[in-house]
Design a protein around this motif. Structure first.
Motif, mmCIF file in Angstrom:
data_model
loop_
_atom_site.group_PDB
_atom_site.id
_atom_site.type_symbol
_atom_site.label_atom_id
_atom_site.label_comp_id
_atom_site.label_asym_id
_atom_site.label_seq_id
_atom_site.Cartn_x
_atom_site.Cartn_y
_atom_site.Cartn_z
ATOM 1 N N LEU A 86 0.996 -1.109 -0.074
ATOM 2 C CA LEU A 86 0.056 -0.502 0.062
ATOM 3 C C LEU A 86 0.830 1.430 0.143
ATOM 4 O O LEU A 86 0.276 2.391 -0.389
ATOM 5 N N ALA A 87 2.297 0.670 0.676
ATOM 6 C CA ALA A 87 2.560 2.289 1.166
ATOM 7 C C ALA A 87 3.641 2.798 -0.695
ATOM 8 O O ALA A 87 3.435 3.976 -0.866
ATOM 9 N N VAL A 88 3.586 1.885 -1.145
ATOM 10 C CA VAL A 88 4.344 1.694 -2.839
ATOM 11 C C VAL A 88 3.920 2.084 -3.443
ATOM 12 O O VAL A 88 3.883 2.778 -3.916
ATOM 13 N N ASP A 91 2.515 5.662 -3.077
ATOM 14 C CA ASP A 91 3.451 6.711 -3.542
ATOM 15 C C ASP A 91 4.206 6.791 -4.889
ATOM 16 O O ASP A 91 3.824 5.547 -5.534
ATOM 17 N N GLU A 92 3.907 8.283 -5.716
ATOM 18 C CA GLU A 92 3.928 8.791 -7.039
ATOM 19 C C GLU A 92 5.645 7.303 -7.772
ATOM 20 O O GLU A 92 5.822 7.013 -8.331
ATOM 21 N N GLU A 93 6.658 8.547 -6.587
ATOM 22 C CA GLU A 93 7.713 8.271 -7.049
ATOM 23 C C GLU A 93 8.412 6.321 -6.722
ATOM 24 O O GLU A 93 8.773 5.902 -7.785
ATOM 25 N N LEU A 94 7.772 6.055 -5.764
ATOM 26 C CA LEU A 94 8.078 4.704 -5.235
ATOM 27 C C LEU A 94 7.291 3.582 -6.365
ATOM 28 O O LEU A 94 7.982 2.945 -6.956
ATOM 29 N N ARG A 96 6.518 4.385 -9.542
ATOM 30 C CA ARG A 96 7.184 4.549 -10.970
ATOM 31 C C ARG A 96 8.571 3.589 -10.253
ATOM 32 O O ARG A 96 8.789 2.522 -11.550
ATOM 33 N N MET A 97 9.697 3.522 -9.304
ATOM 34 C CA MET A 97 10.091 2.808 -8.771
ATOM 35 C C MET A 97 10.285 1.255 -9.485
ATOM 36 O O MET A 97 11.594 0.668 -9.802
ATOM 37 N N LEU A 98 9.596 1.282 -8.454
ATOM 38 C CA LEU A 98 8.913 -0.651 -8.693
ATOM 39 C C LEU A 98 7.750 -1.260 -9.314
ATOM 40 O O LEU A 98 7.017 -1.665 -8.509
ATOM 41 N N ALA A 99 7.908 -0.545 -10.548
ATOM 42 C CA ALA A 99 7.138 -0.797 -11.248
ATOM 43 C C ALA A 99 6.462 -2.178 -12.033
ATOM 44 O O ALA A 99 5.785 -2.791 -11.615
ATOM 45 N N GLY A 100 7.954 -2.790 -11.748
ATOM 46 C CA GLY A 100 7.476 -4.604 -12.317
ATOM 47 C C GLY A 100 7.738 -5.390 -11.094
ATOM 48 O O GLY A 100 7.964 -6.187 -11.590
#
Length: 138
Positions: A86-88, A91-94, A96-100
């Protein structure tokens, strides 16, 4: 004989870790060893391990802070994989970083598409009652 007497025994130096020198909690020495062993580059400088340890520590702190907030919102005392997800995802930036990345036991984000929601019905108009009521003229 020079007359200077015996030399003073050198003091034992206490070892100071590179993590404490850099002011980070993550293990700089272990990260440096893994960078060399992983063959990511032919040569690895000392500053690379310090920098990577600082970046990893910052990312961990950021995710744990947001997961703690999600945990508190759900009235729980322990961070679960669900709270990390839920936290990731919130959060927009996280995100995008952990998209896959798939977080095990994390579940999915609650989402209901607007087309699946029941349509709002409007209240019936009382036009009929308005016509029935007539003004009283004498």
């Amino acid at each position: 004989m020079s007359g200077r007497g015996k030399k003073a025994a050198p003091k034992q130096k206490t070892s100071v870790s590179r993590s404490s020198r850099a002011g980070v909690s993550f293990p700089v020495g272990r990260i440096h060893r893994l960078l060399k062993k992983g063959h990511y580059a032919e040569r690895v400088g000392n500053g690379a391990a310090v920098y990577l340890a600082a970046v990893l520590e910052y990312l961990c702190a950021e995710i744990l802070e947001l997961a703690g907030n999600a945990c508190r919102d759900n009235k729980k005392m322990r961070i679960a994989p669900r709270h990390i997800l839920l936290a990731v995802k919130n959060d927009e930036e996280l995100n995008r970083m952990l998209a896959g990345v798939t977080i095990s036991e994390g579940g999915v984000i609650p989402n209901i598409q607007a087309t699946l929601l029941p349509k709002k019905t409007k209240a019936p108009k009382d036009d009929v009652t308005a016509k029935d009521v007539q003004s009283q003229e004498f």
